[in-house]
Scaffold this motif. Structure first.
Motif, PDB file in Angstrom:
ATOM      1  N   ALA A 103      -9.509  -2.032   4.599  1.00  0.00           N
ATOM      2  CA  ALA A 103      -8.339  -2.897   4.434  1.00  0.00           C
ATOM      3  C   ALA A 103      -7.728  -3.131   5.813  1.00  0.00           C
ATOM      4  O   ALA A 103      -6.886  -2.364   6.256  1.00  0.00           O
ATOM      5  CB  ALA A 103      -7.339  -2.246   3.487  1.00  0.00           C
ATOM      6  N   PRO A 104      -8.164  -4.187   6.503  1.00  0.00           N
ATOM      7  CA  PRO A 104      -7.759  -4.380   7.889  1.00  0.00           C
ATOM      8  C   PRO A 104      -6.305  -4.776   8.112  1.00  0.00           C
ATOM      9  O   PRO A 104      -5.771  -4.563   9.188  1.00  0.00           O
ATOM     10  CB  PRO A 104      -8.691  -5.476   8.394  1.00  0.00           C
ATOM     11  N   ASP A 105      -5.644  -5.336   7.103  1.00  0.00           N
ATOM     12  CA  ASP A 105      -4.235  -5.676   7.318  1.00  0.00           C
ATOM     13  C   ASP A 105      -3.357  -4.821   6.407  1.00  0.00           C
ATOM     14  O   ASP A 105      -3.836  -4.118   5.530  1.00  0.00           O
ATOM     15  CB  ASP A 105      -3.965  -7.176   7.109  1.00  0.00           C
ATOM     16  N   PRO A 165      -9.366   0.830   8.677  1.00  0.00           N
ATOM     17  CA  PRO A 165      -8.979  -0.480   9.199  1.00  0.00           C
ATOM     18  C   PRO A 165     -10.152  -1.428   9.445  1.00  0.00           C
ATOM     19  O   PRO A 165      -9.967  -2.627   9.579  1.00  0.00           O
ATOM     20  CB  PRO A 165      -8.266  -0.146  10.503  1.00  0.00           C
ATOM     21  N   GLY A 166     -11.369  -0.885   9.521  1.00  0.00           N
ATOM     22  CA  GLY A 166     -12.531  -1.722   9.779  1.00  0.00           C
ATOM     23  C   GLY A 166     -13.801  -1.097   9.240  1.00  0.00           C
ATOM     24  O   GLY A 166     -13.850   0.103   8.947  1.00  0.00           O
ATOM     25  N   LEU A 167     -14.824  -1.905   9.132  1.00  0.00           N
ATOM     26  CA  LEU A 167     -16.107  -1.431   8.607  1.00  0.00           C
ATOM     27  C   LEU A 167     -16.764  -0.377   9.492  1.00  0.00           C
ATOM     28  O   LEU A 167     -17.279   0.622   8.976  1.00  0.00           O
ATOM     29  CB  LEU A 167     -17.037  -2.620   8.372  1.00  0.00           C
ATOM     30  N   PRO A 168     -16.739  -0.519  10.821  1.00  0.00           N
ATOM     31  CA  PRO A 168     -17.359   0.528  11.645  1.00  0.00           C
ATOM     32  C   PRO A 168     -16.728   1.904  11.425  1.00  0.00           C
ATOM     33  O   PRO A 168     -17.428   2.923  11.351  1.00  0.00           O
ATOM     34  CB  PRO A 168     -17.128   0.044  13.081  1.00  0.00           C
ATOM     35  N   GLU A 169     -15.396   1.939  11.285  1.00  0.00           N
ATOM     36  CA  GLU A 169     -14.712   3.212  11.056  1.00  0.00           C
ATOM     37  C   GLU A 169     -15.079   3.794   9.686  1.00  0.00           C
ATOM     38  O   GLU A 169     -15.266   4.998   9.544  1.00  0.00           O
ATOM     39  CB  GLU A 169     -13.188   3.037  11.141  1.00  0.00           C
ATOM     40  N   ALA A 170     -15.168   2.926   8.684  1.00  0.00           N
ATOM     41  CA  ALA A 170     -15.526   3.396   7.338  1.00  0.00           C
ATOM     42  C   ALA A 170     -16.933   3.958   7.318  1.00  0.00           C
ATOM     43  O   ALA A 170     -17.180   5.005   6.708  1.00  0.00           O
ATOM     44  CB  ALA A 170     -15.402   2.255   6.326  1.00  0.00           C
ATOM     45  N   LEU A 171     -17.854   3.313   7.989  1.00  0.00           N
ATOM     46  CA  LEU A 171     -19.231   3.795   8.011  1.00  0.00           C
ATOM     47  C   LEU A 171     -19.365   5.065   8.835  1.00  0.00           C
ATOM     48  O   LEU A 171     -20.204   5.912   8.544  1.00  0.00           O
ATOM     49  CB  LEU A 171     -20.171   2.709   8.530  1.00  0.00           C
ATOM     50  N   ALA A 172     -18.519   5.196   9.850  1.00  0.00           N
ATOM     51  CA  ALA A 172     -18.534   6.418  10.662  1.00  0.00           C
ATOM     52  C   ALA A 172     -17.856   7.560   9.912  1.00  0.00           C
ATOM     53  O   ALA A 172     -18.032   8.723  10.260  1.00  0.00           O
ATOM     54  CB  ALA A 172     -17.848   6.176  12.001  1.00  0.00           C
ATOM     55  N   GLY A 183      -4.089   8.364   6.920  1.00  0.00           N
ATOM     56  CA  GLY A 183      -2.812   8.932   7.339  1.00  0.00           C
ATOM     57  C   GLY A 183      -2.103   8.076   8.365  1.00  0.00           C
ATOM     58  O   GLY A 183      -1.011   7.592   8.113  1.00  0.00           O
ATOM     59  N   PRO A 184      -2.699   7.821   9.536  1.00  0.00           N
ATOM     60  CA  PRO A 184      -2.043   6.995  10.531  1.00  0.00           C
ATOM     61  C   PRO A 184      -1.775   5.580  10.052  1.00  0.00           C
ATOM     62  O   PRO A 184      -0.743   5.008  10.343  1.00  0.00           O
ATOM     63  CB  PRO A 184      -3.024   6.987  11.709  1.00  0.00           C
ATOM     64  N   ALA A 185      -2.710   4.990   9.293  1.00  0.00           N
ATOM     65  CA  ALA A 185      -2.500   3.633   8.796  1.00  0.00           C
ATOM     66  C   ALA A 185      -1.325   3.599   7.833  1.00  0.00           C
ATOM     67  O   ALA A 185      -0.536   2.668   7.840  1.00  0.00           O
ATOM     68  CB  ALA A 185      -3.765   3.114   8.116  1.00  0.00           C
ATOM     69  N   SER A 186      -1.195   4.624   7.004  1.00  0.00           N
ATOM     70  CA  SER A 186      -0.091   4.688   6.047  1.00  0.00           C
ATOM     71  C   SER A 186       1.235   4.787   6.777  1.00  0.00           C
ATOM     72  O   SER A 186       2.209   4.176   6.378  1.00  0.00           O
ATOM     73  CB  SER A 186      -0.251   5.890   5.126  1.00  0.00           C
ATOM     74  N   ALA A 187       1.274   5.557   7.820  1.00  0.00           N
ATOM     75  CA  ALA A 187       2.519   5.777   8.556  1.00  0.00           C
ATOM     76  C   ALA A 187       2.936   4.524   9.322  1.00  0.00           C
ATOM     77  O   ALA A 187       4.118   4.307   9.550  1.00  0.00           O
ATOM     78  CB  ALA A 187       2.354   6.944   9.510  1.00  0.00           C
ATOM     79  N   ALA A 188       1.953   3.685   9.692  1.00  0.00           N
ATOM     80  CA  ALA A 188       2.254   2.521  10.508  1.00  0.00           C
ATOM     81  C   ALA A 188       2.913   1.400   9.718  1.00  0.00           C
ATOM     82  O   ALA A 188       3.554   0.538  10.284  1.00  0.00           O
ATOM     83  CB  ALA A 188       0.978   1.998  11.145  1.00  0.00           C
ATOM     84  N   VAL A 189       2.749   1.375   8.408  1.00  0.00           N
ATOM     85  CA  VAL A 189       3.303   0.300   7.600  1.00  0.00           C
ATOM     86  C   VAL A 189       4.658   0.717   7.052  1.00  0.00           C
ATOM     87  O   VAL A 189       4.793   1.733   6.422  1.00  0.00           O
ATOM     88  CB  VAL A 189       2.357  -0.068   6.443  1.00  0.00           C
TER      89      VAL A 189
END
Length: 130
Positions: A88-90, A110-117, A123-129
């Protein structure tokens, strides 16, 4: 009276990347799109230990039936001792999860490369919104 209903446009592409099934969803995840997508996702989660990444980046709209489908896929994957990751990039999808009380229910990236890795950035994405 003319029947001017427009059909939502949702489609998907599926590929495998090092044993992980990647499904990129496009268009709208709404009541009209769910029957087809449900059949596809049920098939992909039918086996033991499914490893699935759903890329929601190209999705333009998600209604309650689309969110319900994602919850259903999550339940199927968990019951089969598998793994589900959502891209979910946005922040709009994260806001939807917050409004529905599901913010901790999914493994988000946030992106496909991170999900595949496999780097869990929920956590950080949740805190940023806000």
């Amino acid at each position: 009276m003319a029947d001017n209903h427009t059909r939502s446009v949702a489609y998907h592409t599926t590929r495998t990347d090092h044993g992980t099934t990647v499904v990129t969803l496009h268009g709208e995840l709404d009541l009209l799109a769910i029957p087809v997508l449900s059949t596809v996702l049920d098939s992909l989660t039918a086996g033991a230990e499914p490893d699935l990444v759903l890329d929601l980046g190209p999705v333009s709209f998600i209604d309650c039936s689309g969110l319900s489908l994602l919850c259903r896929v999550r339940s199927r994957v968990r019951s089969r001792i598998g793994r589900l990751r959502l891209v979910a990039p946005d922040g709009s999808f994260l806001r939807l999860l917050r409004c529905t009380g599901l913010v901790g229910a999914f493994e988000l990236y946030p992106g496909l490369p991170e999900a595949l890795a496999g780097k869990d950035l929920a956590g950080p994405a949740s805190a940023a919104v806000a």
